[in-house]
Design an enzyme around this catalytic site. Sequence first.
Site, PDB file in Angstrom:
ATOM      1  CB  CYS A   1      -0.942  -0.003   1.200  1.00  0.00           C
ATOM      2  SG  CYS A   1      -0.119   0.244   2.789  1.00  0.00           S
TER       3      CYS A   1
ATOM      4  CG  HIS B   1      -4.297   0.500   4.166  1.00  0.00           C
ATOM      5  ND1 HIS B   1      -3.580  -0.251   3.261  1.00  0.00           N
ATOM      6  CD2 HIS B   1      -5.316   1.060   3.443  1.00  0.00           C
ATOM      7  CE1 HIS B   1      -4.141  -0.170   2.065  1.00  0.00           C
ATOM      8  NE2 HIS B   1      -5.187   0.634   2.146  1.00  0.00           N
TER       9      HIS B   1
ATOM     10  CG  ASN C   1      -7.921   1.587  -0.312  1.00  0.00           C
ATOM     11  OD1 ASN C   1      -6.708   1.505  -0.111  1.00  0.00           O
ATOM     12  ND2 ASN C   1      -8.789   0.857   0.343  1.00  0.00           N
TER      13      ASN C   1
END
Length: 461
Positions: A91, A380, A402
Amino acid sequence: MKKLLLIAILVASASIAVAQKTDGGIDAKMLEQIRKGYTGSPEQKAVRNALAMNSIATLAVNGENLAMIDTHFSDKVKTKGITDQKSSGRCWLFTGLNVLRAKMIEEHKLPRFEFSQSYCSFYDLLEKSNLFLQAIIDTRALPLDDRKVDWLLLHPIGDGGQFTGVSNLIMKYGVVPKEAMPETYQSSNTREMRRFLSLKLREYALALRNAKSDSEASALKVKQLTEVYRILAECIGVPPTEFEWTMYNRKGEAVSTEKYTPKSFYEKYIGEDLENNYIMVMNDPSREYGKVYEIEYDRHVYNGENWLYVNLPIERIKEMAIASIKDNTAMYFSCDVGKYFNREKGILDLKLYDYESLFRTSLPMDKRERILTHASGSTHAMTLIAVDLDANGAPRKWMVENSWGQKSGFKGKVIMTDEWFNEYMFRLVVERKYVPGDILEMLKQKPIVLPPWDPMFAPEN
């Protein structure tokens, strides 16, 4: 001789018995008292029956907060497309590249674009392997059970990370478009590859510790990294040293076709000093605000930068975030994404789940206490792209892009309330031009160095 051995065993056993405390266990009387916690009342039976057949999250859904959150935002960065890290812990890399991708699409009026995550992943894993092996050489004089050595062996390699990995890797190796080095099964599904590399690196670590000298260990490290390179090439592909790329405009017309190296592509389409143009800030109320902190071994490249940040109240971080969004500049953002999250709708809201009513108890810990007890931390990274401001300029909600694919959440994005932002937002990377002068002055301090096992600094996945 046998008599002496028996006496020694009895003495040792007696010593252990003395050392053990006998008044801290659950005895029959205490158990009788504890059992009163469940009386079998109709209310308790109803909850017990429900929990036997349903998940806690399903039962804790707040029925008074089921409506989809308003999706209007007063200020939003122009972005195009949603990326997908799939079954990998990258991520941090997708987020960093998405920040740069948004700039490139807007500046060059592209219909769409993606940097190759595989290219950066290859060199990330190679550099992390070298970081681990060199750290083993640097700590050869320490015993195997030393905490630092033990931590290194516990974390030989992973595909998680943070923004300094993005900046150090790109400045060193450049970037390429996704077409020049696409994803493979192994780059998108990293668990098996990571486990195998971890096994090899631990094996290599023992060999380095057993070398007769540091020079012998250094020569051995080169051989080990040669094998790591081969394994990575077979799993992810061979990184291109030169490639051809055609740029298209938004009408689908070819604008140019040129040959590039990864470094020349970076220089032409990014060109900025990623290592010095970005400031890392954090909201960690468990530590003093206004101080600069550095985390040992929290880097991707051995001669690169450790994660270094200035700790600030949440209000100061919001100031910079709003200024950046208003200027159409996305940011690297990280948080504790698993808390109060409706993944299907893509909503982060403290009112989504009512655990307290379900279990008839309270959850009184604040952000500081959750950090200190390992109940919360940054897990994250995503790309902060929007804020919705009220008439007085105060934020009501925020939105991030995202990297879980277009079908995840709200069209690939996640919306969070400002109240959630306060409690579970941790890190932000912002361009220097949006940072007030007093915060830039703070960065001149000598950093307070924290150990790599600090609970706040697990890599973001």
